[in-house]
Design a protein around this motif. Structure first.
Motif, PDB file in Angstrom:
ATOM      1  N   LEU A 208      48.160  31.430  14.740  1.00  0.00           N
ATOM      2  CA  LEU A 208      48.628  32.103  13.533  1.00  0.00           C
ATOM      3  C   LEU A 208      49.823  31.380  12.918  1.00  0.00           C
ATOM      4  O   LEU A 208      49.928  31.279  11.705  1.00  0.00           O
ATOM      5  CB  LEU A 208      49.007  33.542  13.904  1.00  0.00           C
ATOM      6  N   PHE A 209      50.701  30.833  13.779  1.00  0.00           N
ATOM      7  CA  PHE A 209      51.961  30.303  13.260  1.00  0.00           C
ATOM      8  C   PHE A 209      52.021  28.781  13.272  1.00  0.00           C
ATOM      9  O   PHE A 209      51.351  28.115  14.056  1.00  0.00           O
ATOM     10  CB  PHE A 209      53.134  30.854  14.066  1.00  0.00           C
ATOM     11  N   ARG A 210      52.891  28.273  12.403  1.00  0.00           N
ATOM     12  CA  ARG A 210      53.110  26.836  12.274  1.00  0.00           C
ATOM     13  C   ARG A 210      54.604  26.639  12.042  1.00  0.00           C
ATOM     14  O   ARG A 210      55.228  27.419  11.319  1.00  0.00           O
ATOM     15  CB  ARG A 210      52.329  26.368  11.054  1.00  0.00           C
ATOM     16  N   CYS A 211      55.131  25.605  12.628  1.00  0.00           N
ATOM     17  CA  CYS A 211      56.557  25.329  12.440  1.00  0.00           C
ATOM     18  C   CYS A 211      56.795  24.860  10.991  1.00  0.00           C
ATOM     19  O   CYS A 211      56.231  23.846  10.575  1.00  0.00           O
ATOM     20  CB  CYS A 211      56.999  24.244  13.418  1.00  0.00           C
ATOM     21  N   PRO A 212      57.620  25.573  10.218  1.00  0.00           N
ATOM     22  CA  PRO A 212      57.839  25.157   8.831  1.00  0.00           C
ATOM     23  C   PRO A 212      58.692  23.894   8.728  1.00  0.00           C
ATOM     24  O   PRO A 212      58.741  23.253   7.683  1.00  0.00           O
ATOM     25  CB  PRO A 212      58.567  26.357   8.204  1.00  0.00           C
ATOM     26  N   GLU A 213      59.346  23.532   9.826  1.00  0.00           N
ATOM     27  CA  GLU A 213      60.199  22.345   9.834  1.00  0.00           C
ATOM     28  C   GLU A 213      59.381  21.068   9.987  1.00  0.00           C
ATOM     29  O   GLU A 213      59.547  20.134   9.220  1.00  0.00           O
ATOM     30  CB  GLU A 213      61.200  22.477  10.995  1.00  0.00           C
TER      31      GLU A 213
END
Ligand SMILES: [Zn+2]
Length: 246
Positions: A208-213
């Motif tokens: 579901l998630f991804r590092c925005p950095e």
């Protein structure tokens, strides 16, 4: 599904058919309000994040929504590219935009009551970070981000003081509903809704998630945070809110 710019979750009651509903907003206080109303855990996931760098996996969603949100984006094409990225192949995007070329603005311009040219394709910023858009600007942005528009609705066509003075509210609502589909091809309403399909291929994401950095998509959950090993960032989870802003 995901709603971007969900605020305090004012539309969430409409999302009954979805197993998992992700509400994204840059304002933590708004999502706290949503959490109080809709409850913790369950099917809702609350994410504090930025529309230009969504902390969400690629090819992860069946549906994305932005309602009364594009209005506040200075770079709509970048927003469209990001939404296209998180949608699964053939995923749908429902968006609303404020139409600068609406009938009232056109008439005001033609009788010289307004100097704002409703026919120029560039967005107009009528107040700081409040934009109205030309339909061709929005639809070109969608095409360039590889969306195809399937349906349009024209909304709030009767939002005029004269009508509000002389007609009862229920009648205006009924009449507006009646006009939404047949008048949509004209693109003359102050508020336009579009349904677009993401043209793309590739396998659906499991996460579901991804590092925005750094863009890494396999974050490790440690209880109080999501850790990204390539860049070393830890994104906090505070009282059920996933926080992806510095
Ligand atoms: Zn990272």
């Amino acid at each position: 599904m995901v709603e971007i710019g969900a605020g305090y979750g004012r539309l969430a009651d409409l999302y009954e058919g979805y197993d998992r509903v992700v509400l994204v907003d840059p304002a933590e206080s708004q999502l706290r309000e949503a959490q109080r109303r809709l409850g913790r855990g369950g099917r809702y996931v609350y994410v504090v994040g930025d529309a230009y760098r969504l902390p969400l996996s690629t090819n992860a969603f069946d549906l994305a929504l932005t309602v009364r949100v594009l209005h506040h984006l200075s770079d709509v094409p970048a927003g469209f590219r990001e939404i296209h990225r998180i949608l699964r192949p053939q995923g749908r995007y429902v968006l609303e935009y404020a139409n600068k070329r609406n009938l009232k603005e056109v008439l005001r311009y033609l009788i010289r009551r307004s100097k704002r040219d409703p026919f120029s394709s560039q967005p107009v910023e009528y107040a700081p970070l409040h934009f109205n858009f030309h339909p061709s600007y929005i639809e070109r942005g969608l095409r360039e981000a590889r969306f195809s528009v399937e349906t349009a609705l024209a909304v709030s066509s009767l939002r005029l003081n004269l009508f509000k003075r002389v007609l009862p509210g229920w009648l205006l609502v009924r009449a507006d509903g009646f006009l939404q589909s047949p008048t949509a091809p004209l693109r003359l309403a102050p508020s336009m809704f579009l349904l677009a399909r993401a043209e793309k291929e590739g396998p659906a994401s499991k996460g579901l998630f991804r590092c925005p950095e750094c863009g890494h998509e396999e974050l490790e959950e440690t209880g109080h945070s999501l850790h990204c090993s390539p860049c070393g960032r830890s994104w906090p989870i505070e009282d059920g809110l996933y926080i992806f802003v510095a």
